[in-house]
Design a protein around this motif. Structure first.
Motif: not given
Length: 243
Positions: A35-60
């Motif tokens: 929720r905090s990430l979504a508010e600071s970036i200005g996107v939905s929590r669904t978008t943040v969750r997809a971004a986090l999953q992408k970063l996990e797949e990339d090993g970050v």
């Protein structure tokens, strides 16, 4: 358009990477909540969750159930899958390069204890494989494996410096490891273990003893000693019956 490749997700990925670089304290640091990430970036929590999953797949980063997202520790192996995977498969799936120093590989007669563990006749032939396992050339664990010499005949011809043992057992011996049972214990590193793992004698290590089966047949037993800072085991437990 695939949500994982949408412009909004790409922006969220970029800004999360920028956050990690500028504000977090490095490996093992905890990211803010979704929720905090979504508010600071200005996107939905669904978008943040997809971004986090992408970063996990990339090993970050890596997700820990009920705890949040963390910057992945370099050279660490995190096992939280219910699937049976080899060390090589786990490392490759997380974007690392696994390798092994083969310390010894011999065929000999089983001890009494080994015969009992492998459910073999006394003094049956076994293969002993002792390896120092690495991730991105960092020593992670010492793996001592004892295999049935009959079921695993020919495995000594494999290049086990880079190949997966499970894979080679299937290809060369027709042995498909289907399940395993493990016990874990923390203890202090011996002098030999400390030297191989770049530790000091007495530093913490995690020893995992495993019995692996192909169907109902025991084909190998192993003792793997991990650096204490290089392995994380995660489990999610479910209660099925109320009090």
């Amino acid at each position: 358009m695939d949500a994982a490749t949408s412009p909004a997700v790409a922006i969220a990925v970029t800004q999360t990477l920028d956050l990690i670089a500028r504000q977090l304290s490095g490996e093992g640091a905890r990211l803010p909540g979704e929720r905090s990430l979504a508010e600071s970036i200005g996107v939905s929590r669904t978008t943040v969750r997809a971004a986090l999953q992408k970063l996990e797949e990339d090993g970050v980063i890596e997700g820990q159930p009920q705890r949040g997202w963390y910057v992945r520790r370099h050279g660490s192996v995190s096992d939280r899958s219910s699937e049976l995977e080899s060390f090589t498969e786990v490392a490759r799936a997380r974007g690392f390069t696994p390798s092994s120093d083969v310390l010894s590989a011999t065929e000999r007669r089983a001890t009494i204890d080994e015969s009992e563990q492998l459910e073999l006749p006394p003094a049956a032939p076994v293969i002993e494989l002792d390896r120092l396992r690495r991730v991105d050339d960092i020593p992670i664990c010492i793996d001592r494996t004892i295999m049935s010499g009959t079921a695993c005949a020919g495995i000594l011809d494999a290049d086990l410096a880079t190949a997966s043992l499970y894979e080679q057992l299937q290809v060369r011996c027709g042995v498909f490891v289907t399940r395993s049972a493990s016990t874990l214990q923390a203890r202090a590193a011996s002098a030999r273990e400390a030297e191989l793992l770049d530790l000091r004698a007495g530093d913490p290590v995690l020893e995992i003893s495993t019995k692996s089966l192909a169907g109902s047949t025991v084909v190998l037993v192993s003792d793997v000693v991990y650096r204490g800072d290089s392995y994380r085991f995660q489990a999610e437990l479910v209660r099925t019956q109320p009090f």
